[in-house]
Each structure stands twice: as structure tokens, then as C-alpha cells.
Design a protein around this motif. Structure first.
Motif, PDB file in Angstrom:
ATOM      1  N   GLU A  37      37.524  32.347   9.781  1.00 27.81           N
ATOM      2  CA  GLU A  37      38.264  33.250  10.736  1.00 27.81           C
ATOM      3  C   GLU A  37      38.682  34.494   9.941  1.00 27.81           C
ATOM      4  O   GLU A  37      38.562  35.591  10.310  1.00 27.81           O
ATOM      5  N   ALA A  40      35.544  36.475   9.071  1.00 32.47           N
ATOM      6  CA  ALA A  40      35.063  37.466  10.094  1.00 32.47           C
ATOM      7  C   ALA A  40      35.881  38.723  10.244  1.00 32.47           C
ATOM      8  O   ALA A  40      35.367  39.616  10.738  1.00 32.47           O
ATOM      9  N   ARG A  41      37.254  38.776  10.061  1.00 35.98           N
ATOM     10  CA  ARG A  41      38.102  39.704  10.311  1.00 35.98           C
ATOM     11  C   ARG A  41      38.025  40.634   9.435  1.00 35.98           C
ATOM     12  O   ARG A  41      38.115  42.035   9.517  1.00 35.98           O
ATOM     13  N   ASP A  68      29.994  29.380  12.809  1.00 38.58           N
ATOM     14  CA  ASP A  68      29.332  30.131  13.904  1.00 38.58           C
ATOM     15  C   ASP A  68      30.474  30.286  14.901  1.00 38.58           C
ATOM     16  O   ASP A  68      30.871  31.332  15.729  1.00 38.58           O
ATOM     17  N   GLY A  69      31.399  29.098  15.079  1.00 37.26           N
ATOM     18  CA  GLY A  69      32.483  29.368  15.885  1.00 37.26           C
ATOM     19  C   GLY A  69      33.467  30.540  15.883  1.00 37.26           C
ATOM     20  O   GLY A  69      34.088  31.099  16.541  1.00 37.26           O
ATOM     21  N   GLY A  71      32.750  33.093  14.216  1.00 37.90           N
ATOM     22  CA  GLY A  71      31.960  34.446  14.050  1.00 37.90           C
ATOM     23  C   GLY A  71      31.680  35.199  12.804  1.00 37.90           C
ATOM     24  O   GLY A  71      31.630  36.273  12.549  1.00 37.90           O
ATOM     25  N   ASP A  73      30.174  35.754   8.880  1.00 36.06           N
ATOM     26  CA  ASP A  73      28.829  36.043   8.433  1.00 36.06           C
ATOM     27  C   ASP A  73      28.642  34.947   7.169  1.00 36.06           C
ATOM     28  O   ASP A  73      29.418  34.797   6.427  1.00 36.06           O
ATOM     29  N   SER A  97      23.554  33.041   8.706  1.00 39.74           N
ATOM     30  CA  SER A  97      23.852  33.605  10.052  1.00 39.74           C
ATOM     31  C   SER A  97      23.067  34.363  10.877  1.00 39.74           C
ATOM     32  O   SER A  97      22.199  35.195  10.008  1.00 39.74           O
ATOM     33  N   GLN A  99      23.547  37.240  12.070  1.00 39.08           N
ATOM     34  CA  GLN A  99      23.989  38.416  11.757  1.00 39.08           C
ATOM     35  C   GLN A  99      23.623  38.998  10.534  1.00 39.08           C
ATOM     36  O   GLN A  99      24.095  40.179  10.149  1.00 39.08           O
TER      37      GLN A  99
END
Length: 242
Positions: A37, A40-41, A68-69, A71, A73, A97, A99
Motif C-alpha cells: 500500500e 502504491a502511494r 494486486d489488492g 494496487g 507495481d 504486475s 501495470q
């Protein structure tokens, strides 16, 4: 990792080994979720070396679903060579991933040899054996060999640095003031015993790594015993004044 202290955005990629080599430390799912998390941020890539995961049931949760949950990379490396130590007869796997924009497919194809049909059949046979009791036999062998190492090195006052580790290596702690792992390595190599000094694992503080030496446990017990006895003998001979 266990403290959930993650790097700032100026760090582009965060790498971890799950379970850790050589300590055997497993990253809990809640810690990985926190890391994913955060990444991702911050726009960071999470890179995981999961080569030892197959050896430890606690590490076999769905890391892909966690990544994946969140988000994130991500890039994950898997390797059958740590499951079955059959020299270079192994399959290396690289997943990433959706993306991810890095040219990983090209890099992977250029740097990794393709697995031959013989290796594929070997891995398939080993996987089938593990599904019918081989996994438990392999775990019993590793734990028995860990006990052999622990009891053998205890005769010269040495101990395992990670007694609760479940991976197929044992890290032996060397007391301050005695020979370091580089010196022991040279002595053991001269007697045909191959171990691994731990300085390269401590890339930011290699002096700390010199106080540890690593033995492989995924070997026939008699070979492990010979190696442990050689280590104990070398340590004693280098420690006791002539």
C-alpha cells in the motif's frame, strides 16, 4: 520489515527476500500489505525474491493477491532450485504486475537460459513426489540435519544464529574475538568443505556478516555431518593457541 518502516518516495524500488536468506525470516501478510500500500502511494516497485517460499508453509500465502489488492507495481522471482538442490537443473520464474512498464520480458529472455524438456520432466517428477509425501520427507531431512549441525558445533561452543529457521540453510554465529567466516572459509576450503561466508549478505555492513557462516542443509545427512565436524574442528584449531 517487521517494524513497517518504509522508504520515502525518492527510493524507486523496494526489494525483499521472502523467506529471508539466510535468516529464514518470513514476511507476514499484514506487513507485506502495508509495504504494498505504501509503494502504491509512492509510485515504488516492490521486488520479491520468493525462491525459498516453497520450503516454509507460513510463507505460502498468496503474495500476488496481496500485492494486486494494494494496487502496487511488483516483480516476483521464483526458483525451483531452492526446492530441489539438483545443481543447475532448475526452472527460474519471473512474474510482474499488469501495470509494470519495464522491458522485463526482453531482459528475462536475454539473461536466463530456457529450461530444456529434460529439466521440465525432472521438475514435474519432483513436484509429483512432493505431492505424495515428498514434501514432508524433505522437511524432516532438513530439520534432522539442522539438529546434527546444532549438536556438532555445540561441542566447540558455537550455536545457530537462527534456531527457529525453517529454510534449508543454517547460519552459525561466530563469537567476537575469534576467527571470522572468511578465515574459516579458507581453512575449510583447503580441506574440501564448502561453506558460505555471510559478508555478502550484509552489503551495507559487511563486517557484521563476517561473524556468521552459512551451511546448506539440503544434503545427505552424512555430508552435513562431515561439514559440521569440519567447521567445528577448524574453529577449534584456529581458536586454541598452539
Amino acid at each position: 520489515m517487521l517494524a513497517c518502516q518504509w522508504p520515502d518516495a525518492d527510493v524507486r524500488a523496494i526489494m525483499l527476500t521472502h523467506p529471508n536468506n539466510p535468516t529464514g525470516l518470513v514476511t507476514p501478510p499484514e506487513n507485506l500489505r502495508s509495504l504494498a500500500e505504501h509503494a502504491a502511494r509512492q509510485g515504488q516497485t516492490v521486488i520479491i525474491d520468493a525462491s525459498f517460499r516453497g520450503q516454509v508453509r507460513d510463507a505460502q500465502y498468496d503474495t500476488y493477491a496481496v500485492l494486486d489488492g494494494a494496487g502496487a507495481d511488483w516483480i516476483v522471482l521464483e526458483d525451483t532450485g531452492k526446492l530441489w538442490p539438483v545443481h543447475e537443473l532448475k526452472i527460474g520464474l519471473l512474474a510482474w504486475s499488469e501495470q509494470c512498464e519495464l522491458p522485463l520480458q526482453r531482459a528475462f529472455s536475454e539473461s536466463m537460459l530456457g529450461a530444456s524438456p529434460v529439466v521440465l520432466q525432472l521438475v514435474e517428477a519432483l513436484a509429483g513426489d512432493w505431492a505424495t509425501g515428498g514434501y514432508e520427507r524433505a522437511r524432516d531431512l532438513v530439520e534432522h540435519n539442522r539438529t546434527v549441525v546444532r549438536e556438532t558445533i555445540a561441542t566447540v561452543g558455537l550455536a545457530l544464529a537462527d534456531p527457529d529457521s525453517q529454510i534449508s540453510v543454517a547460519r552459525v554465529e561466530l563469537p567476537d574475538g575469534g576467527p571470522d567466516s572468511s578465515r574459516l572459509y579458507q581453512d575449510l576450503l583447503a580441506h574440501g568443505v564448502h561453506v558460505l561466508p555471510c559478508a555478502p549478505f550484509y552489503w551495507a555492513d559487511q563486517a557484521s556478516g563476517l561473524r556468521f557462516i552459512r551451511l546448506s542443509l539440503a544434503r545427505p545427512t552424512e555430508l552435513v555431518r562431515i561439514g559440521a565436524e569440519g567447521l567445528a574442528r577448524a574453529y577449534r584449531d584456529l581458536t586454541v593457541p598452539v
